[in-house]
Every structure is written in structure tokens, then in C-alpha cells.
Design an enzyme around this catalytic site. Structure first.
Site, PDB file in Angstrom:
ATOM      1  CD1 TRP A  39      41.095  44.302  27.154  1.00 18.29           C
ATOM      2  CD2 TRP A  39      38.957  44.183  26.442  1.00 18.29           C
ATOM      3  NE1 TRP A  39      40.777  45.770  26.652  1.00 18.29           N
ATOM      4  CE2 TRP A  39      39.505  45.398  26.392  1.00 18.29           C
ATOM      5  CE3 TRP A  39      37.729  43.758  26.099  1.00 18.29           C
ATOM      6  CZ2 TRP A  39      38.719  46.527  25.835  1.00 18.29           C
ATOM      7  CZ3 TRP A  39      36.963  44.863  25.437  1.00 18.29           C
ATOM      8  CH2 TRP A  39      37.371  46.278  25.453  1.00 18.29           C
ATOM      9  CG  ASN A  40      38.214  41.934  21.438  1.00 15.76           C
ATOM     10  OD1 ASN A  40      39.349  41.466  21.551  1.00 15.76           O
ATOM     11  ND2 ASN A  40      37.964  42.648  20.367  1.00 15.76           N
ATOM     12  CE  LYS A  51      50.473  40.795  27.960  1.00  9.32           C
ATOM     13  NZ  LYS A  51      49.263  41.458  28.818  1.00  9.32           N
ATOM     14  N   GLY A  56      44.899  44.448  19.176  1.00  6.35           N
ATOM     15  CA  GLY A  56      44.664  45.251  20.208  1.00  6.35           C
ATOM     16  C   GLY A  56      44.531  46.902  19.610  1.00  6.35           C
ATOM     17  CD  GLU A  84      42.301  42.684  14.143  1.00  5.34           C
ATOM     18  OE1 GLU A  84      42.108  43.811  13.975  1.00  5.34           O
ATOM     19  OE2 GLU A  84      41.764  41.878  14.743  1.00  5.34           O
ATOM     20  CG  LEU A  85      46.720  47.688  14.933  1.00  2.63           C
ATOM     21  CD1 LEU A  85      47.602  48.791  14.308  1.00  2.63           C
ATOM     22  CD2 LEU A  85      47.348  47.095  16.124  1.00  2.63           C
ATOM     23  CB  CYS A 115      38.862  44.878  15.706  1.00  3.10           C
ATOM     24  SG  CYS A 115      38.776  43.091  15.424  1.00  3.10           S
ATOM     25  CD  GLU A 129      38.807  50.344  17.985  1.00  6.37           C
ATOM     26  OE1 GLU A 129      39.859  50.435  18.574  1.00  6.37           O
ATOM     27  OE2 GLU A 129      38.768  49.486  17.169  1.00  6.37           O
TER      28      GLU A 129
HETATM   29  P1  NAI Z   1      45.869  47.396  24.371  1.00  4.35           P
HETATM   30  O1  NAI Z   1      45.955  47.490  22.807  1.00  4.35           O
HETATM   31  O2  NAI Z   1      46.850  48.298  25.396  1.00  4.35           O
HETATM   32  O3  NAI Z   1      46.133  45.831  24.779  1.00  4.35           O
HETATM   33  C1  NAI Z   1      46.118  44.919  24.017  1.00  4.35           C
HETATM   34  C2  NAI Z   1      47.247  43.668  24.516  1.00  4.35           C
HETATM   35  O4  NAI Z   1      48.638  44.551  24.673  1.00  4.35           O
HETATM   36  C3  NAI Z   1      47.182  43.277  25.926  1.00  4.35           C
HETATM   37  O5  NAI Z   1      47.444  41.898  26.093  1.00  4.35           O
HETATM   38  C4  NAI Z   1      48.041  44.201  26.868  1.00  4.35           C
HETATM   39  O6  NAI Z   1      48.531  43.642  27.796  1.00  4.35           O
HETATM   40  C5  NAI Z   1      49.190  44.476  25.771  1.00  4.35           C
HETATM   41  N1  NAI Z   1      50.061  45.749  25.820  1.00  4.35           N
HETATM   42  C6  NAI Z   1      49.714  46.930  26.258  1.00  4.35           C
HETATM   43  N2  NAI Z   1      50.533  47.751  26.241  1.00  4.35           N
HETATM   44  C7  NAI Z   1      51.727  47.020  25.837  1.00  4.35           C
HETATM   45  C8  NAI Z   1      53.298  47.133  25.768  1.00  4.35           C
HETATM   46  N3  NAI Z   1      53.403  48.583  25.881  1.00  4.35           N
HETATM   47  N4  NAI Z   1      53.764  46.166  25.375  1.00  4.35           N
HETATM   48  C9  NAI Z   1      53.497  45.174  25.000  1.00  4.35           C
HETATM   49  N5  NAI Z   1      52.042  44.712  25.028  1.00  4.35           N
HETATM   50  C10 NAI Z   1      51.526  45.818  25.568  1.00  4.35           C
HETATM   51  O7  NAI Z   1      44.421  47.584  24.639  1.00  4.35           O
HETATM   52  P2  NAI Z   1      43.552  47.966  26.104  1.00  4.35           P
HETATM   53  O8  NAI Z   1      44.235  48.780  26.927  1.00  4.35           O
HETATM   54  O9  NAI Z   1      43.014  46.352  26.556  1.00  4.35           O
HETATM   55  O10 NAI Z   1      42.259  48.606  25.279  1.00  4.35           O
HETATM   56  C11 NAI Z   1      42.307  49.873  24.810  1.00  4.35           C
HETATM   57  C12 NAI Z   1      41.670  50.263  23.517  1.00  4.35           C
HETATM   58  O11 NAI Z   1      42.261  49.103  22.292  1.00  4.35           O
HETATM   59  C13 NAI Z   1      40.206  49.882  23.565  1.00  4.35           C
HETATM   60  O12 NAI Z   1      39.511  50.704  23.850  1.00  4.35           O
HETATM   61  C14 NAI Z   1      39.913  49.499  22.092  1.00  4.35           C
HETATM   62  O13 NAI Z   1      39.713  50.541  21.571  1.00  4.35           O
HETATM   63  C15 NAI Z   1      41.156  48.801  21.367  1.00  4.35           C
HETATM   64  N6  NAI Z   1      41.147  47.475  21.384  1.00  4.35           N
HETATM   65  C16 NAI Z   1      41.134  46.909  20.290  1.00  4.35           C
HETATM   66  C17 NAI Z   1      40.993  45.507  20.056  1.00  4.35           C
HETATM   67  C18 NAI Z   1      40.911  44.961  18.673  1.00  4.35           C
HETATM   68  O14 NAI Z   1      40.497  43.883  18.436  1.00  4.35           O
HETATM   69  N7  NAI Z   1      41.500  45.534  17.659  1.00  4.35           N
HETATM   70  C19 NAI Z   1      40.780  44.629  21.234  1.00  4.35           C
HETATM   71  C20 NAI Z   1      41.152  45.139  22.445  1.00  4.35           C
HETATM   72  C21 NAI Z   1      41.192  46.589  22.536  1.00  4.35           C
END
Ligand code: NAI
Ligand code: MG
Length: 498
Positions: A157-158, A181, A234, A256-257, A290, A391
Site C-alpha cells: 500500500w505504500n 493484486k 511487502g 522486495e521485503l 521499505c 521493522e
Molecule cells: P503484507 O506483506 O501482508 O501485504 C502486502 C501484499 O501482500 C498485499 O497486497 C496483501 O494483500 C498481500 N498478502 C498478504 N497476505 C498474503 C498471502 N497470504 N498470500 C498472498 N498475498 C498476501 O503487508 P501489510 O499487512 O500490508 O503490512 C504489514 C507490514 O509489512 C508493515 O507494517 C510493514 O512493516 C511491511 N510492509 C513493507 C512494505 C515494503 O515496501 N517492503 C510495504 C508494505 C508493508
């Protein structure tokens, strides 16, 4: 309906058609500044995932897309890039409404993202195989680089549209088809953006967008037998889960985590510039990036002086409506993230860190009912504390002193992550040495938070797998075929390997 205000209702884009979710259900998407919903997004599930991957697979194997030359694909990408410019402002407004980031930043991002489509549009027809000077007589051997297949791209979402571009542009240039997605918190901008893809003339099914929650629709996309590759940005945790499930189908992944990137300030740095660099690393985008420079490593000899300057500067940050060009720190994107940041602030205090600035929800009048956290600076942090290791993804900085170069490296590298690092120094020798020794996919010297379509981006260690941007990374969407053609007039002894 919400208090008499009609919410904008969206549909998904599958196989070149606007469709509802199979469930017929929707879920609300919030405006983080107002702290209330503004749009309704289709709640996709396994059936929608299946429909989208099949549509993508059909477009990969039949119809106009696989017949197109690489030059024609490139032309389509450049046409898409041309369409972005006039729409950049509108797309940025939607992103701000949905994720609360500053309009000043998002409008620059939506305009800049066109460059990824131009760049990979240009690269599409420059992917050349080779003729191998093969060691067998009467034999011609050459390689082809072919699309890996259906790509599932999962977006956070960022920076929804920019991070989409990083995956979509090279995937299409490579000849793949794609199912996107977006995050359940920020689906709207992508659903608006695909109109441009349609307008550019991409055949139906080449790009599809399914919306919904990760477990409901994201995982079925990952696990679908026709999915060849998953490109993910994510969280560390979700990335690992997706990696495990992709492994069952031996699917390729790029990930990219997150990070816990050190921003390292030496006593020979230009301190006023370093202050700005540290601020941009942690308070820009409300720390929700990130690459956040969430650990400030500062040389002990200038620790007190530097922290004082930093606090004085950060104190002046204007919070409020992200659409206003005056605003410098906007709200946090969603309630779980808001709670997570406040939890980490408690954790830091309980671990014995001291808030030199902030350390609470922002209750300034200009923040209204939005999800705002005060820019927060913790001193007295040890690198072993959770606040230094995990993080936060928010405007929370941990300050850690160091003695010399060796200790800066030891502390800088002592985390599971390795996405980025910053170094502030006027010594050229130190700049080179630090850049070599830091375990990070990106090192910035006397700058922070610079990215480009031309330069590879990605993580060391648990910050990721693979790279995005730059020429080489297109290989992430290709597979190599070796073709052998015999020119011999007779097949020799069939019982012996050649
Ligand atoms: P997330 O990693 O759970 O979500 C990212 C994407 O993955 C979203 O589209 C979500 O719907 C999808 N997703 C979630 N669970 C999934 C699954 N089991 N299978 C397939 N797709 C799935 O991140 P979330 O909950 O939005 O944020 C949580 C933490 O993630 C944040 O607090 C932050 O620390 C980190 N984050 C890191 C980002 C980066 O740019 N590296 C971006 C956003 C969040
Ligand atoms: Mg939202």
C-alpha cells in the site's frame, strides 16, 4: 452508503472486462486523513483468482499477444507511458485519498513512473540470444530468451502505482502476461490505472487486476498451477509465506521485503546536510517505506550535538492534510499500521530507550480524526533491542552511537535485513570503504532515498530475492532455451551421448 455520502464503487479487470467478484461482495477502503471509508472494492476470492490466471494464460498462449514482435510490445509500452503524463495528477490524488501519503510525493511518483514504461518499452526488442560456438561437428546451437509465463504481482500500500510499474513494465517487455493484486488498503489507483492499459491497446487478458485480501485471493493466485512467477513487495512475514507456497510449484519468485537500514553519520560529515538526509530517511512518507533509514548510527564524538540539531529540525515538521503542499508529515495509511507503530513506541520505552522527540499519537488540531503519529526520535538505543532489529514502518528513529568505522560496520550489518544504507562523510576513502563493507542492496553516500529505473534495486539477506529496475533484471521475467540443430546427413551411433 456512509452517512448519506455515496462511496465510489469499483470493479475488477479480468480478461479485458470490468467484473464484480464472484461473491458479489465489496469491502470499504479508507481515507487515512479523514479516518473513514471513501470507496468500495470487490472482495475477490479463489474463484476470481482462477478466472484471472486463466485469462492471463489464454492471452499468453493464444490471440494477438504471443504473435507480437518484441518491437510491437515495446511500442505498446511506450504508448502506455505517453498516456501516464496527462493522468499523473489525477492518479496521485487517488493514491493520496487512499493511502494518505503526501500529494507532493505521490504526484512526483506518478509522473516519474512513466519512465519505467519508456525504459522497458525500449528494452523489449534488445533482448538477444546468442549463437554458441558449439564443440560438436555439423551442429548449430543458439539460445532464445522466452517469457517465463503468467506473472502474479502482489503490491503493497505504500507506493501502489510505482511498485506496480517496477514489476509490470519488465514483465510486459519480456512478453509475459500479468495478474496484479493490489493491497486491500489501496486498490483504487490501480483500478483507475488499468484504463490506460486498455486505452494503450494491450490485448484482453494481458493485464488483469484482482482485488481482495491476501489470504482470500493472494494465496490462490500464488498457488495456481498456471502461475509461473510471483513478484512480491511487502512484509518479511508474508514474503516468507509466499516463498514457501511458491516452492511447492517450483515457481520463480522475486521479493522486495522490509529493512532496518542504517543511516550512518561520521564526525567529518557536513552536519546540516546529514540532518536533512536523516529526516528524509525516516520522516518522509511518515516512515512507511521499505528503505526507511530507521537506525541512525552517529559517531559518539558528535552524538549530542547531532541529536540536538536533528530534534530541532524535526520539531518544525508540519503535519496535516496530505493534499496540502505545505504538509511535510501525513497520516499513517491504515489502522493496523497505526497500532503497530504505537506498540513499537511502547516496546522501545519498555526496553529503556528515551523519546528525545514525539513518542505518541499526534493530536494537533490540523490532524483531525486522521491516523497520525508524532515524528519520534529514540536515544539510548542498543542495537540488540527490538526497536533496533524489527521493522516499524513508521516515523520512529532509533539513535545508536558508534566509536569508529569498524564499529559502524559491525552495528550496521547486525540485523537480519540488508535493503539499504546511508553514509554521511566528506572522506572519499571512507565513502568507498563503507560502501564495500555494508551488507545492503543499495548504499547512498551523502544522499538518501534516491531510486531510478536505470539502477538495480533490491535486498541483501532477508530483505529480498532478485532485483528490480535496470537492464539485467528483465532476466527475472525470462527463461533461456537452448536450441540444437543438426546439419549432419546421418544420425550417428544412437547408444552414445553426444
Ligand atoms: P503484507 O506483506 O501482508 O501485504 C502486502 C501484499 O501482500 C498485499 O497486497 C496483501 O494483500 C498481500 N498478502 C498478504 N497476505 C498474503 C498471502 N497470504 N498470500 C498472498 N498475498 C498476501 O503487508 P501489510 O499487512 O500490508 O503490512 C504489514 C507490514 O509489512 C508493515 O507494517 C510493514 O512493516 C511491511 N510492509 C513493507 C512494505 C515494503 O515496501 N517492503 C510495504 C508494505 C508493508
Ligand atoms: Mg485506503
Amino acid at each position: 452508503m456512509d452517512g448519506g455520502v455515496e462511496l465510489t464503487k469499483y470493479r475488477m479487470w479480468i480478461g479485458g472486462e470490468w467484473v464484480e467478484a464472484a461473491s458479489g461482495e465489496h469491502f470499504p477502503s479508507d481515507n487515512p486523513f479523514l479516518g473513514k471509508p471513501w470507496a468500495l472494492i470487490p472482495k475477490g476470492g479463489a474463484e476470481d483468482a482462477d478466472r484471472a490466471v486463466r485469462a492471463a494464460h489464454r492471452a499468453l498462449t493464444s490471440g494477438p499477444w504471443p504473435k507480437m514482435t518484441a518491437s510491437q510490445r515495446g511500442a505498446l509500452l511506450r504508448r502506455l507511458a505517453d498516456l501516464i503524463g496527462p493522468e499523473a495528477t489525477r492518479l496521485a490524488q487517488i493514491e493520496v485519498r487512499d493511502n494518505g501519503k503526501l500529494y507532493a510525493e505521490m504526484s512526483a511518483q506518478t509522473a516519474y513512473m512513466a519512465q519505467w514504461y519508456y525504459y522497458f518499452g525500449g528494452l523489449a526488442d534488445k533482448i538477444e540470444g546468442s549463437v554458441i560456438p558449439i564443440d560438436k561437428p555439423d551442429t548449430f546451437n543458439y539460445t532464445r530468451h522466452e517469457p517465463i509465463g503468467v506473472v502474479v504481482a502482489i503490491i503493497p500500500w505504500n507506493s501502489p502505482l510505482l511498485l506496480t510499474a517496477w514489476k509490470l513494465a519488465p514483465a510486459l517487455a519480456a512478453g509475459c502476461t500479468v495478474v496484479l493484486k493490489p493491497s486491500e488498503y489501496t486498490s483504487a489507483s490501480l483500478l483507475e490505472f488499468v484504463r490506460l492499459i486498455e486505452q494503450a491497446g494491450f490485448p484482453p487478458g494481458v493485464v488483469n487486476v484482482v482485488t481482495g485480501f491476501g489470504a482470500d485471493v493472494g494465496m490462490p493466485l500464488v498457488e495456481h498451477p498456471l502461475t509461473a512467477k510471483v513478484a512480491f513487495t511487502g512484509s518479511d512475514r508474508t514474503g516468507q509465506l509466499i516463498y514457501q507456497h511458491a516452492a511447492k510449484g517450483l515457481k520463480r519468485v522475486s521479493m522486495e521485503l522490509g529493512g532496518k537500514s542504517p543511516n550512518i553519520v561520521f564526525d567529518d560529515a557536513e552536519l546540516d546536510n546529514a540532518v536533512k538526509g536523516v529526516i528524509s530517511g525516516i520522516f518522509a512518507a511518515t516512515g512507511q517505506t521499505c528503505i526507511a533509514g530507521s537506525r541512525l548510527l552517529v559517531q559518539r564524538s558528535i552524538h549530542d550535538q547531532f541529536v540536538e540539531k536533528l530534534v530541532a529540525f524535526a520539531k518544525t515538521a508540519r503535519m496535516g492534510d496530505p493534499m496540502s503542499l505545505e504538509t511535510q508529515v501525513g497520516p499513517v495509511t491504515n489502522p493496523p499500521q497505526f497500532r503497530k507503530i504505537l506498540d513499537y513506541i511502547d516496546i522501545a520505552r519498555n526496553e529503556g530507550a528515551t523519546a528525545a522527540l514525539g513518542g505518541a499519537r499526534a493530536t494537533r488540531p490540523e490532524c483531525g480524526q486522521g491516523w497520525f503519529v508524532e515524528p519520534t526520535i529514540f536515544t539510548g538505543v542498543k542495537n540488540s533491542m527490538r526497536i533496533a532489529q524489527e521493522e516499524v514502518f513508521g516515523p520512529v528513529l532509533s539513535v545508536i552511537p558508534f566509536e569508529d568505522d569498524d564499529e559502524a560496520i559491525a552495528i550496521g550489518n547486525d540485523v537480519v535485513f540488508g535493503l539499504a544504507a546511508g553514509v554521511w562523510t566528506q572522506s572519499m576513502r571512507r565513502a568507498f570503504r563503507m560502501s564495500e563493507r555494508l551488507q545492503a542492496g543499495t548504499v547512498w553516500v551523502n544522499t538518501y532515498r534516491a531510486v531510478s529505473y536505470l539502477s538495480p534495486f533490491g535486498g541483501y539477506k532477508r530483505s529480498g530475492i532478485g532485483r528490480e529496475s535496470g537492464q539485467e533484471m528483465i532476466q527475472e521475467y525470462l527463461q533461456t532455451k537452448s536450441v540444437w540443430i543438426s546439419l549432419a546427413t546421418e544420425v550417428p551411433n544412437p547408444f552414445v551421448i553426444r
